[in-house]
Motif scaffolding. Sequence first.
Motif, short mmCIF file in Angstrom:
data_model
loop_
_atom_site.label_atom_id
_atom_site.label_comp_id
_atom_site.label_asym_id
_atom_site.label_seq_id
_atom_site.Cartn_x
_atom_site.Cartn_y
_atom_site.Cartn_z
N LEU A 1 0.83 -1.19 0.00
CA LEU A 1 0.00 0.00 0.00
C LEU A 1 0.87 1.24 0.00
O LEU A 1 1.88 1.30 0.72
CB LEU A 1 -0.92 0.02 1.22
N VAL B 1 0.87 5.31 0.75
CA VAL B 1 0.15 6.40 1.42
C VAL B 1 1.08 7.62 1.49
O VAL B 1 2.29 7.50 1.29
CB VAL B 1 -0.30 5.99 2.84
N CYS C 1 -4.79 6.18 -0.36
CA CYS C 1 -4.26 4.84 -0.14
C CYS C 1 -4.37 4.09 -1.47
O CYS C 1 -5.46 3.92 -2.02
CB CYS C 1 -5.07 4.13 0.96
N SER D 1 -8.74 5.01 -1.67
CA SER D 1 -8.69 6.21 -0.83
C SER D 1 -10.05 6.48 -0.18
O SER D 1 -11.10 6.24 -0.78
CB SER D 1 -8.27 7.42 -1.66
N CYS E 1 -5.47 2.24 6.87
CA CYS E 1 -6.03 1.65 5.65
C CYS E 1 -5.56 0.19 5.59
O CYS E 1 -4.35 -0.07 5.50
CB CYS E 1 -5.55 2.44 4.43
#
Length: 332
Positions: free
Chosen positions: A50, A52, A69, A127, A143
């Motif tokens: 992921l 971010v 995300c 997101s 997330c």
Amino acid sequence: MIPKVRIHLICTTVGHRGTMHLGLCLRVLILVALTVPIRAAQPAQETFTLTVPDGPTSTLSGSSVSLLCQVSPLFNAEPLEVRWYRSSNFHSPVLLYKDHKIQEAPVDPRYRGRVSLTGGMERGNVSLTLERVTVEDRGEYVCQVTSKQWYEKASVFLTVNVTGSEPVLSVAEARGGGGQVNVTCLSEGWSPQPKLTWRNKDGTEIRNEQEVLNTSDPQGLVSVSSWLLYAPSYSDWLACTVSLSEEMKREGRILPHIYTAPTAVHGVSKEAYIVTLVLLILSLVIICALCSVILWKRRGSMWCSSRKSRNRSDQTERGQRPAGNCFILISG
């Protein structure tokens, strides 16, 4: 499923033998094309990460914000489970996407109707969009994306910016005197903690002899106060600036010398000095009144003498006896 290579061989063989019509070959190709799965619908990656933001995400109170995300490598994330939750509240998430839809429960009731996934899950963007942001929404969000073989999570930190009140400045006598005063600056209602700066009339920052105190109220808003020892002159002013950024700031100014009337004269206390000043003013008023009375008396006496002279002249000419006394009437 018939591989593409096998299809090519069949068509080639049929062409050489001449025993099968070309239409049959085309039908076979169409049938195979319908049975071969589309690449986009293939199962998700066995592992993924992921992505971010590195720093916090900032927004204004009352606005909307997206907490980014992204699944990497890019693939369709619709078959996966996506869970957004506050760092200490996994079982009551902000949003839960599962079985190709957003779940109604279990979710934190504070976020119901204010959250959505608007990034485009078919492109791996999971997101979170949060609407009508309040100060209570600030903090860490996690997330988490889960497949049948793998899961990954990452944190996004949200700050909610609130501009506080105009700084209020005041001046008090400094202990020990010496021509110095204690200038205080106070501003309330900020989020997050702001920066407070003192500057002189030239715009130069003053760093010496200052203290800064920050306190928070039950809503999490910060009040900032500072005090500064300063020796003012008649041309000096001080500026107190409280800011979150160059665009979000408040400033107050003051001329300290206006508030620096002497508090003691030759050892006399402030209260005694004030009483003396009042008595002096009263004395001046009384003296002015007495002077006015004396002036009126003098003017009256001069008028009476002038009248007597005129009367005597008239009576002498007429052969009469001069009149008696002249009386002065002073009114008021």
